[in-house]
Scaffold this motif. Structure first.
Motif, PDB file in Angstrom:
ATOM      1  N   UNK A 147      -6.096 -11.521  14.624  1.00 52.45           N
ATOM      2  CA  UNK A 147      -6.579 -10.481  13.405  1.00 52.45           C
ATOM      3  C   UNK A 147      -5.467  -9.181  13.610  1.00 52.45           C
ATOM      4  N   UNK A 148      -4.985  -8.847  12.814  1.00 56.14           N
ATOM      5  CA  UNK A 148      -4.215  -7.494  12.897  1.00 56.14           C
ATOM      6  C   UNK A 148      -4.299  -6.727  11.474  1.00 56.14           C
ATOM      7  N   UNK A 149      -4.869  -5.652  11.762  1.00 57.53           N
ATOM      8  CA  UNK A 149      -5.184  -4.675  10.600  1.00 57.53           C
ATOM      9  C   UNK A 149      -4.614  -3.497  10.779  1.00 57.53           C
ATOM     10  N   UNK A 150      -3.666  -2.976  10.130  1.00 57.98           N
ATOM     11  CA  UNK A 150      -2.493  -1.899   9.973  1.00 57.98           C
ATOM     12  C   UNK A 150      -2.863  -1.250   8.685  1.00 57.98           C
ATOM     13  N   UNK A 151      -3.901  -1.333   7.946  1.00 64.50           N
ATOM     14  CA  UNK A 151      -4.183  -0.740   6.566  1.00 64.50           C
ATOM     15  C   UNK A 151      -4.254   0.588   6.623  1.00 64.50           C
ATOM     16  N   UNK A 152      -3.921   1.443   5.627  1.00 60.25           N
ATOM     17  CA  UNK A 152      -4.065   2.687   5.526  1.00 60.25           C
ATOM     18  C   UNK A 152      -3.154   3.463   6.457  1.00 60.25           C
ATOM     19  N   UNK A 153      -2.166   3.006   7.057  1.00 61.61           N
ATOM     20  CA  UNK A 153      -1.496   3.828   8.053  1.00 61.61           C
ATOM     21  C   UNK A 153      -0.055   4.349   7.765  1.00 61.61           C
ATOM     22  N   UNK A 154       0.191   4.041   6.242  1.00 64.11           N
ATOM     23  CA  UNK A 154       1.337   4.511   5.444  1.00 64.11           C
ATOM     24  C   UNK A 154       2.345   4.060   6.309  1.00 64.11           C
ATOM     25  N   UNK A 183      -2.084 -15.895  13.692  1.00 62.58           N
ATOM     26  CA  UNK A 183      -2.998 -15.054  12.976  1.00 62.58           C
ATOM     27  C   UNK A 183      -3.696 -15.628  11.902  1.00 62.58           C
ATOM     28  N   UNK A 184      -4.851 -15.063  11.853  1.00 57.91           N
ATOM     29  CA  UNK A 184      -5.878 -15.814  10.767  1.00 57.91           C
ATOM     30  C   UNK A 184      -6.155 -14.768   9.556  1.00 57.91           C
ATOM     31  N   UNK A 185      -6.123 -13.312  10.246  1.00 50.82           N
ATOM     32  CA  UNK A 185      -6.302 -12.246   9.133  1.00 50.82           C
ATOM     33  C   UNK A 185      -5.239 -11.142   9.345  1.00 50.82           C
ATOM     34  N   UNK A 186      -4.845 -10.836   8.262  1.00 48.39           N
ATOM     35  CA  UNK A 186      -3.604  -9.822   8.141  1.00 48.39           C
ATOM     36  C   UNK A 186      -3.955  -8.575   7.152  1.00 48.39           C
ATOM     37  N   UNK A 187      -3.869  -7.717   7.330  1.00 42.53           N
ATOM     38  CA  UNK A 187      -4.296  -6.530   6.650  1.00 42.53           C
ATOM     39  C   UNK A 187      -3.299  -5.270   6.522  1.00 42.53           C
ATOM     40  N   UNK A 188      -2.189  -5.413   5.535  1.00 45.91           N
ATOM     41  CA  UNK A 188      -1.357  -4.001   5.440  1.00 45.91           C
ATOM     42  C   UNK A 188      -1.703  -3.381   4.179  1.00 45.91           C
ATOM     43  N   UNK A 189      -2.859  -3.395   3.793  1.00 49.60           N
ATOM     44  CA  UNK A 189      -3.212  -2.487   2.557  1.00 49.60           C
ATOM     45  C   UNK A 189      -3.131  -1.348   2.559  1.00 49.60           C
ATOM     46  N   UNK A 190      -2.746  -0.467   1.396  1.00 49.78           N
ATOM     47  CA  UNK A 190      -2.936   0.854   1.424  1.00 49.78           C
ATOM     48  C   UNK A 190      -1.657   1.460   2.255  1.00 49.78           C
ATOM     49  N   UNK A 191      -0.607   0.895   2.503  1.00 50.44           N
ATOM     50  CA  UNK A 191       0.576   1.572   3.216  1.00 50.44           C
ATOM     51  C   UNK A 191       1.601   1.950   2.071  1.00 50.44           C
ATOM     52  N   UNK A 241      -4.255  -9.382   3.046  1.00 49.68           N
ATOM     53  CA  UNK A 241      -4.627  -8.396   2.152  1.00 49.68           C
ATOM     54  C   UNK A 241      -3.124  -7.486   2.169  1.00 49.68           C
ATOM     55  N   UNK A 242      -2.604  -7.365   0.953  1.00 50.64           N
ATOM     56  CA  UNK A 242      -1.291  -6.569   0.908  1.00 50.64           C
ATOM     57  C   UNK A 242      -1.471  -5.654  -0.310  1.00 50.64           C
ATOM     58  N   UNK A 243      -2.699  -5.374  -0.790  1.00 57.65           N
ATOM     59  CA  UNK A 243      -2.875  -4.555  -1.815  1.00 57.65           C
ATOM     60  C   UNK A 243      -2.371  -3.082  -1.606  1.00 57.65           C
ATOM     61  N   UNK A 244      -2.075  -2.446  -2.822  1.00 61.63           N
ATOM     62  CA  UNK A 244      -1.632  -1.018  -2.875  1.00 61.63           C
ATOM     63  C   UNK A 244      -0.438  -0.876  -1.745  1.00 61.63           C
ATOM     64  N   UNK A 245       0.491  -1.536  -2.071  1.00 61.50           N
ATOM     65  CA  UNK A 245       1.804  -1.253  -1.731  1.00 61.50           C
ATOM     66  C   UNK A 245       2.741  -1.251  -2.692  1.00 61.50           C
ATOM     67  N   UNK A 246       4.179  -1.541  -2.518  1.00 61.64           N
ATOM     68  CA  UNK A 246       5.244  -1.441  -3.474  1.00 61.64           C
ATOM     69  C   UNK A 246       6.014  -2.760  -3.496  1.00 61.64           C
ATOM     70  N   UNK A 247       5.372  -3.838  -3.114  1.00 62.73           N
ATOM     71  CA  UNK A 247       5.977  -5.127  -2.958  1.00 62.73           C
ATOM     72  C   UNK A 247       6.264  -5.577  -4.434  1.00 62.73           C
TER      73      UNK A 247
END
Length: 243
Positions: A10-17, A32-40, A60-66
């Motif tokens: 599990x890797x959560x780096x959400x909201x780290x900009x 990896x089973x869970x990956x969260x890069x949202x709000x970066x 979760x790759x929401x709220x980025x600029x992909x």
């Protein structure tokens, strides 16, 4: 950024900009089973090398600029949650979505997807949450096959350019609790089959050119908490069953 934690689940780096694109070293984390890069502030296209993360359950790759195309994810047979909301995807919704048969939650809202909603989405038979709001589904009707998803709890497809009638097959979704179809170009009448959706809590159909009368059997929806059919072309009287 290089990742040497090859057993990481599990890797959560959400909201780290975090800025720039996803690091190529990420693809080495095949456990990896869970990956969260949202709000970066990540951008660029999703690499084909995402394919190597085929043990993912949640992405979760929401709220980025992909942006760009969606490739490399169609063999993730274990993926149950996919959130790509609030990015800059401008492609057509691919029919390959139907290969993600384990999905329970799918959020593609607030992008620039265009074209039609593929009817093959009905092959994701376990889907409970589907959000497609705030896209550009030009000249597209709402496929009746969506309402063959017997476990569907939430369908949010508001603020698109959907046209045509609301399919009568909506009555098949007897677990449906939230139906948001407002701010579209849906026409025809409000289907009486909605009266079969007895768990419905929120029904939002405002800002459509819907016509005809309000079905009296909406009064059977004893769980309904919010009903908005304003700014349509409805006629007739309010059914007494609503009181």
């Amino acid at each position: 950024m290089d990742f040497g934690l090859t057993t990481l689940a599990s890797l959560d780096l959400s909201g780290t900009k975090l800025e720039s694109s996803l690091s190529r070293g990420l693809w080495n984390l095949t456990s990896l089973q869970r990956l969260d890069f949202s709000s970066d502030q990540l951008n660029g296209s999703l690499s084909d090398e995402l394919f190597y993360l085929n043990n993912l359950i949640s992405l979760n790759l929401g709220w980025n600029q992909f942006g760009g195309f969606l490739e490399g994810i169609w063999n993730w047979s274990s993926l149950t949650s996919l959130d790509l909301s609030a990015n800059n995807f401008t492609t057509f919704l691919p029919s390959q979505l139907s290969t993600l048969t384990a999905l329970i939650s799918l959020d593609l809202g607030s992008n620039y997807f265009r074209g039609s909603i593929p009817s093959s989405i009905a092959n994701i038979s376990n889907l409970q949450y589907l959000r497609l709001s705030y896209n550009i589904f030009l000249s597209s009707s709402l496929p009746s096959e969506v309402f063959t998803l017997k476990d569907l709890i939430t369908l949010a497809a508001s603020s698109n350019h959907l046209n045509g009638p609301i399919p009568s097959t909506v009555g098949n979704c007897n677990k449906l609790e939230i139906l948001l179809l407002h701010d579209n170009a849906l026409s025809g009448s409000i289907p009486s089959s909605l009266g079969s959706c007895t768990k419905l809590k929120e029904l939002s159909l405002y800002e459509n050119p819907l016509s005809g009368s309000i079905p009296s059997n909406l009064g059977k929806l004893s769980s309904l908490e919010h009903l908005d059919v304003s700014h349509n072309k409805l006629t007739g009287t309010l059914p007494e069953s609503l009181w």
